[in-house]
Design a protein around this motif. Structure first.
Motif, PDB file in Angstrom:
ATOM      1  N   SER A 104       0.819  -1.224   0.000  1.00 41.76           N
ATOM      2  CA  SER A 104       0.000   0.000   0.000  1.00 41.76           C
ATOM      3  C   SER A 104       0.848   1.267   0.000  1.00 41.76           C
ATOM      4  O   SER A 104       0.345   2.354  -0.267  1.00 41.76           O
ATOM      5  CB  SER A 104      -0.935   0.003   1.216  1.00 41.76           C
ATOM      6  N   SER A 105       2.153   1.146   0.278  1.00 42.86           N
ATOM      7  CA  SER A 105       3.017   2.327   0.344  1.00 42.86           C
ATOM      8  C   SER A 105       3.500   2.727  -1.049  1.00 42.86           C
ATOM      9  O   SER A 105       3.966   1.889  -1.826  1.00 42.86           O
ATOM     10  CB  SER A 105       4.229   2.048   1.239  1.00 42.86           C
ATOM     11  N   ASN A 106       3.399   4.013  -1.338  1.00 46.27           N
ATOM     12  CA  ASN A 106       3.915   4.548  -2.607  1.00 46.27           C
ATOM     13  C   ASN A 106       5.421   4.805  -2.548  1.00 46.27           C
ATOM     14  O   ASN A 106       6.027   5.133  -3.564  1.00 46.27           O
ATOM     15  CB  ASN A 106       3.186   5.838  -2.974  1.00 46.27           C
ATOM     16  N   LEU A 107       5.990   4.685  -1.351  1.00 40.46           N
ATOM     17  CA  LEU A 107       7.423   4.946  -1.185  1.00 40.46           C
ATOM     18  C   LEU A 107       8.278   3.730  -1.519  1.00 40.46           C
ATOM     19  O   LEU A 107       9.480   3.855  -1.711  1.00 40.46           O
ATOM     20  CB  LEU A 107       7.712   5.378   0.259  1.00 40.46           C
ATOM     21  N   LEU A 108       7.659   2.560  -1.571  1.00 45.86           N
ATOM     22  CA  LEU A 108       8.407   1.324  -1.775  1.00 45.86           C
ATOM     23  C   LEU A 108       8.116   0.710  -3.132  1.00 45.86           C
ATOM     24  O   LEU A 108       6.994   0.816  -3.635  1.00 45.86           O
ATOM     25  CB  LEU A 108       8.044   0.315  -0.680  1.00 45.86           C
ATOM     26  N   PRO A 109       9.115   0.048  -3.734  1.00 46.50           N
ATOM     27  CA  PRO A 109       8.887  -0.626  -5.021  1.00 46.50           C
ATOM     28  C   PRO A 109       7.845  -1.736  -4.889  1.00 46.50           C
ATOM     29  O   PRO A 109       7.683  -2.326  -3.822  1.00 46.50           O
ATOM     30  CB  PRO A 109      10.261  -1.218  -5.368  1.00 46.50           C
ATOM     31  N   LYS A 110       7.155  -2.012  -5.961  1.00 39.25           N
ATOM     32  CA  LYS A 110       6.124  -3.060  -5.962  1.00 39.25           C
ATOM     33  C   LYS A 110       6.691  -4.426  -6.320  1.00 39.25           C
ATOM     34  O   LYS A 110       6.041  -5.440  -6.132  1.00 39.25           O
ATOM     35  CB  LYS A 110       5.002  -2.713  -6.962  1.00 39.25           C
ATOM     36  N   THR A 111       7.902  -4.453  -6.868  1.00 35.96           N
ATOM     37  CA  THR A 111       8.513  -5.724  -7.259  1.00 35.96           C
ATOM     38  C   THR A 111       9.726  -6.028  -6.390  1.00 35.96           C
ATOM     39  O   THR A 111      10.417  -5.119  -5.928  1.00 35.96           O
ATOM     40  CB  THR A 111       8.960  -5.698  -8.738  1.00 35.96           C
ATOM     41  N   GLN A 112       9.986  -7.325  -6.189  1.00 30.67           N
ATOM     42  CA  GLN A 112      11.127  -7.706  -5.364  1.00 30.67           C
ATOM     43  C   GLN A 112      12.432  -7.601  -6.140  1.00 30.67           C
ATOM     44  O   GLN A 112      12.442  -7.640  -7.369  1.00 30.67           O
ATOM     45  CB  GLN A 112      10.935  -9.100  -4.792  1.00 30.67           C
ATOM     46  N   THR A 113      13.510  -7.469  -5.401  1.00 32.69           N
ATOM     47  CA  THR A 113      14.827  -7.258  -6.005  1.00 32.69           C
ATOM     48  C   THR A 113      15.366  -8.522  -6.651  1.00 32.69           C
ATOM     49  O   THR A 113      15.986  -8.473  -7.703  1.00 32.69           O
ATOM     50  CB  THR A 113      15.818  -6.756  -4.929  1.00 32.69           C
ATOM     51  N   GLY A 114      15.172  -9.640  -6.040  1.00 30.26           N
ATOM     52  CA  GLY A 114      15.724 -10.893  -6.563  1.00 30.26           C
ATOM     53  C   GLY A 114      17.040 -11.241  -5.898  1.00 30.26           C
ATOM     54  O   GLY A 114      17.800 -10.362  -5.491  1.00 30.26           O
ATOM     55  N   LEU A 115      17.296 -12.531  -5.800  1.00 28.10           N
ATOM     56  CA  LEU A 115      18.466 -13.000  -5.064  1.00 28.10           C
ATOM     57  C   LEU A 115      19.777 -12.858  -5.824  1.00 28.10           C
ATOM     58  O   LEU A 115      20.847 -12.855  -5.221  1.00 28.10           O
ATOM     59  CB  LEU A 115      18.264 -14.462  -4.652  1.00 28.10           C
ATOM     60  N   LEU A 116      19.725 -12.725  -7.149  1.00 23.73           N
ATOM     61  CA  LEU A 116      20.974 -12.622  -7.909  1.00 23.73           C
ATOM     62  C   LEU A 116      21.724 -11.343  -7.555  1.00 23.73           C
ATOM     63  O   LEU A 116      22.946 -11.367  -7.388  1.00 23.73           O
ATOM     64  CB  LEU A 116      20.715 -12.684  -9.414  1.00 23.73           C
ATOM     65  N   ARG A 117      21.013 -10.237  -7.416  1.00 22.45           N
ATOM     66  CA  ARG A 117      21.687  -8.982  -7.041  1.00 22.45           C
ATOM     67  C   ARG A 117      22.328  -9.115  -5.661  1.00 22.45           C
ATOM     68  O   ARG A 117      23.471  -8.685  -5.453  1.00 22.45           O
ATOM     69  CB  ARG A 117      20.695  -7.820  -7.065  1.00 22.45           C
ATOM     70  N   GLU A 118      21.616  -9.699  -4.735  1.00 19.18           N
ATOM     71  CA  GLU A 118      22.164  -9.944  -3.392  1.00 19.18           C
ATOM     72  C   GLU A 118      23.416 -10.817  -3.484  1.00 19.18           C
ATOM     73  O   GLU A 118      24.439 -10.541  -2.850  1.00 19.18           O
ATOM     74  CB  GLU A 118      21.093 -10.624  -2.537  1.00 19.18           C
ATOM     75  N   HIS A 119      23.337 -11.866  -4.285  1.00 19.56           N
ATOM     76  CA  HIS A 119      24.464 -12.787  -4.459  1.00 19.56           C
ATOM     77  C   HIS A 119      25.689 -12.075  -5.034  1.00 19.56           C
ATOM     78  O   HIS A 119      26.820 -12.280  -4.567  1.00 19.56           O
ATOM     79  CB  HIS A 119      24.034 -13.946  -5.371  1.00 19.56           C
ATOM     80  N   ARG A 120      25.476 -11.232  -6.037  1.00 22.48           N
ATOM     81  CA  ARG A 120      26.587 -10.488  -6.639  1.00 22.48           C
ATOM     82  C   ARG A 120      27.245  -9.552  -5.611  1.00 22.48           C
ATOM     83  O   ARG A 120      28.465  -9.381  -5.592  1.00 22.48           O
ATOM     84  CB  ARG A 120      26.106  -9.686  -7.850  1.00 22.48           C
ATOM     85  N   LEU A 121      26.442  -8.941  -4.760  1.00 23.16           N
ATOM     86  CA  LEU A 121      27.001  -8.068  -3.722  1.00 23.16           C
ATOM     87  C   LEU A 121      27.847  -8.861  -2.732  1.00 23.16           C
ATOM     88  O   LEU A 121      28.917  -8.413  -2.323  1.00 23.16           O
ATOM     89  CB  LEU A 121      25.888  -7.313  -2.986  1.00 23.16           C
ATOM     90  N   TYR A 122      27.394 -10.054  -2.370  1.00 27.73           N
ATOM     91  CA  TYR A 122      28.200 -10.901  -1.489  1.00 27.73           C
ATOM     92  C   TYR A 122      29.515 -11.288  -2.162  1.00 27.73           C
ATOM     93  O   TYR A 122      30.572 -11.316  -1.518  1.00 27.73           O
ATOM     94  CB  TYR A 122      27.435 -12.165  -1.089  1.00 27.73           C
TER      95      TYR A 122
END
Length: 198
Positions: A104-122
């Protein structure tokens, strides 16, 4: 807080978001100072206890950053991470990919980031902590890590002038940057070349 540090293995003050602007917008109850001040106190206390052989936070301190809830690029996140490791002697920075729960918040994205981006950061974080890479070597603050290649491979592809690497003469730092060669293999190569040509 300091007394507790003698009874627990680790403490974590979670940044949650990688910029003060995003904190003000999405977590107004937090601010940069309220998080970094206790981090600094823990660092100072831990350094003071080293000489006393105390068990003050033997596993050190950590933090967590949510990735994708705010618009910061991976380069900005890694620059912050590198600074936290240097200044506050953190043991780990944990990354959590954003999953939309408050739709319901307009401040947050409606789609999830996905684990690949998290994995690349690690993967990039590992290169900073153990391989001597800097955040700026991996990418600038306005860039994201590529999904196609791991950060070490992406770095190598952007530096063709350094390859091929002569394993018989190259310094340990360069051998460790060859994709597919880890630190254990690097030191095995350094050891083996004392006895003959590779």
């Amino acid at each position: 807080m300091m007394r507790v540090g003698e009874y627990v293995d680790r403490m974590s003050y979670n940044l949650e978001l990688p910029s003060e602007r995003s904190l003000r917008l999405l977590a107004p109850q937090k601010n940069k100072k309220s998080i970094l001040t206790p981090m600094n106190l823990i660092r100072e206390e831990k350094e003071g206890f080293k000489s006393k052989k105390s068990r003050f936070l033997p596993a050190g301190q950590t933090t967590q950053i949510i990735v994708g809830a705010s618009p910061e690029k991976d380069g900005q996140i890694l620059t912050l991470t590198e600074a936290l490791y240097k200044k506050y002697k953190l043991k780990r920075v944990y990354y959590s990919s954003y999953v939309p729960l408050n739709t319901s918040s307009n401040l947050l994205p409606k789609t999830q980031t996905g684990l690949l981006r998290e994995h690349r950061l690690y993967q990039a974080d590992w290169l900073i902590r153990f391989y001597g890479f800097t955040a700026t070597e991996l990418l600038n603050e306005n860039e994201n890590l590529t999904a196609e290649y791991d950060p070490k491979c992406a770095w190598a592809l952007s530096h063709p002038e350094l390859f091929p690497v002569d394993l018989n003469t190259a310094p340990v730092e360069l051998i460790a940057r060859v994709p597919g060669i880890g630190l254990k293999s690097t030191y095995k190569i350094i050891s083996a070349r004392r006895y003959g040509k590779i």
